[in-house]
Design an enzyme around this catalytic site. Structure first.
Site, PDB file in Angstrom:
ATOM      1  N   LYS A 284       0.708  -1.254   0.149  1.00 38.11           N
ATOM      2  CA  LYS A 284       0.006   0.264   0.017  1.00 38.11           C
ATOM      3  C   LYS A 284       0.618   1.563  -0.119  1.00 38.11           C
ATOM      4  CE  LYS A 284      -4.244  -2.145   2.764  1.00 38.11           C
ATOM      5  NZ  LYS A 284      -5.092  -1.195   1.750  1.00 38.11           N
ATOM      6  N   ARG A 358     -10.904 -11.152   1.687  1.00 35.81           N
ATOM      7  CA  ARG A 358     -11.231 -12.222   1.697  1.00 35.81           C
ATOM      8  C   ARG A 358     -10.897 -13.458   0.723  1.00 35.81           C
ATOM      9  NH1 ARG A 358     -11.337  -8.446  -4.819  1.00 35.81           N
ATOM     10  NH2 ARG A 358     -11.323  -6.966  -2.698  1.00 35.81           N
TER      11      ARG A 358
END
Length: 512
Positions: A284, A358
Site C-alpha cells: 500500500k 476475501r
C-alpha cells in the site's frame, strides 16, 4: 473509559441538583420554543431574545438562578439542545437520529464542563414513543461520551467521563427502564468494538483476538474454540494460511457459539480480523497506511455483538467466527501469480496480495456453513476501497442473495442510524473474477471493485441466505456526528444486535 450508570426516576428534574440538566427543545411553525414543563417558563423569556432559536444542532448553556412559577430548579447548569421543528410526517427512525445526535451534543458539553453526572428530561417527540426516545438518548449520550486514553501517561488533565446519567420522566417508568437497559447493553458492545479497533497493531494481534474470545466465553459461559496454525493447516484453509505467510505471528481462527437449548434459527456472523494490512508484496502507499490497524473492525464487531447476545440470551442461536492474521511482506509472503486452494476446494489465482480480506473470509464462510449449517450467514468486513468510491463514508455497502435478509438488515440499520445501500451481484460481475489457470482469481479489475469482491465471497456460501457488509467506508471516518468520534465508529454492532433482537423465525429463500 469507565462504565456509566444509567437510571430512570419519575419527575426527578425538579429535585436534581447535579452538574447538568438537559432539556430538548423543539420549535413550532411560528418559530416559538417548546420544551418540558420544567423549563417552559425559561423558554418564554428566551423567545424574546435572539440568542437561541432551537434549530437542530444548536445548544445553549444557562447558569442559575432560574425559577419557574413557585419552584426553583436546583441544577448547577442547564443545557438546552435544539431539535428544530419535528413534523408529523417525520418517521420514528428520523426522530431517533435527532435524539441520538442531541444526546451526543450533551455528552460533548459534559466533557467541556468535566461533569460527572447529568439529568435528561424525557418527553414524547412526534410519532416516537417515550421508551423509544429513552433508548435513542441513551445511545447518544454513551456513544458521544466515548474516548480512548489507554496509552496516555499524563492522567491529571484527563476527563474521567460521566459516572451517572439520570432520565427524568413523568410516566412509563418501567417501560423506559427496560429500553434504557437494552440501549446500555448495545452501546457498551459498540464501545468494546471501538476499543479493540483503537488498539495498535503491534499489541492487538491474532493472538489477542484469541485471548479475547476465550475471555468473553469464560465470563458469559459461551463455547469458544481458538484454532491455531497447525489446526488451520489440517483444515486446509489455504486463504488464511496464504495471507499469513509473510507474518511472524501465526494465524488464528476464533469460533464462539451461543446455541440455546431450545434454539430455533441459527445466525452465523463472520468478521474480518486483519490486525494490520500492509498490502503484502502489493504494498500500500505510505500515506494512510497507519489506519490499516482498523482492518480488523469486522472481527471486532462480531465479537462485540456476542457480548450482548450472551447477556440477553435470545431464542435465536448465534455463532461468531473471526479469521485473524496480519498481512505482511516477509520472506515467505504470498506473491502475485500464486495459486491457493480454499477450505472448500476452490482454487484461486492471486493477482493482488492487497486483496487479502476475501481470502481469509472465504475459508471462514465455507467452514462455518459446513460445521454449523446456519439459517443465514452475515459477513462484516472492511473489504474494499472501491465501496468508498461508490458510497463515500455515509452508507455501508450491502450485497446479498436474499431479499428478506437485506430487508431485515436495512430496517435494523435505519433504526440504529447505520444506513446501508444495496449493490448488485450477478453473472456479469462473476465473469470478471474468472481465472485462466484456476477456478477464480482474487481481483476483477478496478471496475465494480466492491461488487467483484462480494462475488468472490459468493463462491463460498452455497445456497445459504447470505449478506456481505462492506464497512470500509463506515468503520472509521464515518459521517461526522456528535456521537461518532474520529477513528473507529463501531459501525454494524448495534444493527446486528437489533436484527437479532427482532429476528422472526422462518426460512429465507435465496433471490439470486
Amino acid at each position: 473509559m469507565k462504565d456509566t450508570q444509567c437510571t430512570v426516576f419519575k419527575n426527578s428534574a425538579e429535585k436534581y441538583s447535579g452538574d447538568l440538566l438537559v432539556a430538548l427543545i423543539t420549535i413550532d411553525k411560528d418559530e416559538q420554543l417548546n420544551g418540558p414543563k420544567e423549563v417552559q417558563y425559561i423558554l418564554g423569556e428566551l423567545n424574546q431574545l435572539d440568542e437561541f432559536k432551537g434549530k437542530n444542532g444548536t445548544s445553549i448553556q444557562l447558569y442559575p438562578p432560574w425559577e419557574t412559577p413557585g419552584k426553583r430548579l436546583p441544577a448547577q447548569r442547564m443545557l438546552l439542545v435544539g431539535l428544530g421543528e419535528i413534523d408529523k410526517k417525520d418517521s420514528p427512525d428520523t426522530i431517533r437520529e435527532l435524539l441520538r445526535t442531541a444526546a451526543g451534543t450533551a455528552a460533548l458539553q459534559c466533557e467541556k464542563n468535566r461533569a460527572e453526572n447529568v439529568c435528561i428530561i424525557l418527553g414524547k417527540f412526534g410519532k416516537l414513543h417515550l421508551p423509544d426516545a429513552a433508548e435513542a438518548l441513551t445511545e447518544g449520550i454513551l456513544l458521544g461520551g466515548y474516548s480512548f486514553t489507554k496509552y496516555k501517561t499524563d492522567t491529571k488533565e484527563q476527563y474521567s467521563g460521566l459516572k451517572k446519567v439520570i432520565f427524568s420522566t413523568s410516566s412509563s417508568v418501567a417501560a423506559v427502564k427496560k429500553r434504557v437497559e437494552m440501549a446500555v447493553t448495545s452501546s457498551k458492545s459498540a464501545i468494546v468494538a471501538r476499543n479493540m479497533a483503537n488498539e495498535p497493531g503491534n499489541l492487538w494481534t491474532s493472538g489477542e483476538f484469541g485471548r479475547y474470545g476465550r475471555k468473553i466465553a469464560k465470563k458469559y459461559k459461551l463455547k469458544c474454540r481458538v484454532y491455531g496454525k497447525a489446526d488451520i493447516k489440517k483444515m486446509k484453509m489455504g486463504g488464511l494460511l496464504a495471507v499469513n505467510q509473510g507474518s511472524q505471528d501465526p494465524p488464528k481462527l476464533i469460533v464462539i457459539e451461543y446455541l440455546p437449548e431450545k434454539k430455533s434459527d441459527t445466525i452465523l456472523l463472520v468478521g474480518k480480523g486483519l490486525t494490520f494490512d500492509s498490502g503484502g508484496i502489493s504494498l500500500k502507499p505510505a500515506a494512510g497506511m497507519m489506519d490499516m490497524k482498523y482492518d480488523m473492525c469486522g472481527g471486532a464487531a462480531v465479537l462485540a455483538v456476542m457480548e450482548t447476545i450472551a447477556k440477553e440470551k435470545p431464542k435465536t442461536g448465534v455463532v461468531a467466527i473471526v479469521p485473524a492474521t496480519d498481512n505482511m511482506s516477509g520472506a515467505g509472503a504470498l506473491k502475485p501469480g500464486d495459486v491457493i486452494t480454499h477450505y472448500n476446494g476452490t482454487t484461486s489465482e492471486i493477482e493482488n496480495t492487497d486483496a487479502e480480506g476475501r481470502l481469509i473470509l472465504a475459508d471462514a464462510l465455507a467452514f462455518g456453513i459446513k460445521k454449523f449449517k446456519p439459517d443465514c450467514v452475515i459477513d462484516v468486513a472492511t473489504l474494499t476501497g472501491a465501496v468508498i468510491v461508490a458510497l463515500g463514508h455515509h452508507h455501508c455497502g450491502i450485497f446479498s442473495n436474499n431479499d428478506q435478509l437485506v430487508e431485515r438488515l436495512l430496517n435494523a440499520g435505519m433504526k440504529c442510524g447505520e444506513p446501508f445501500w444495496r449493490l448488485p451481484l450477478g453473472e456479469s460481475y462473476s465473469k470478471q473474477i474468472k481465472s485462466r489457470i484456476a477456478d477464480i482469481k482474487n481481483t476483477g479489475g478496478r471496475d465494480g471493485g466492491s461488487i467483484t469482491a462480494a462475488a468472490y465471497l459468493q463462491n463460498f456460501v452455497e445456497d445459504i441466505p447470505w449478506a456481505h457488509l462492506d464497512i470500509a467506508g463506515t468503520a472509521w471516518d464515518f459521517t461526522e456526528k456528535s456521537y461518532i468520534p474520529k477513528g473507529p465508529s463501531g459501525f454494524g454492532v448495534r444493527t446486528l444486535i437489533e436484527m437479532i433482537r427482532s429476528w422472526e423465525n422462518g426460512k429465507l429463500k435465496c433471490s439470486d
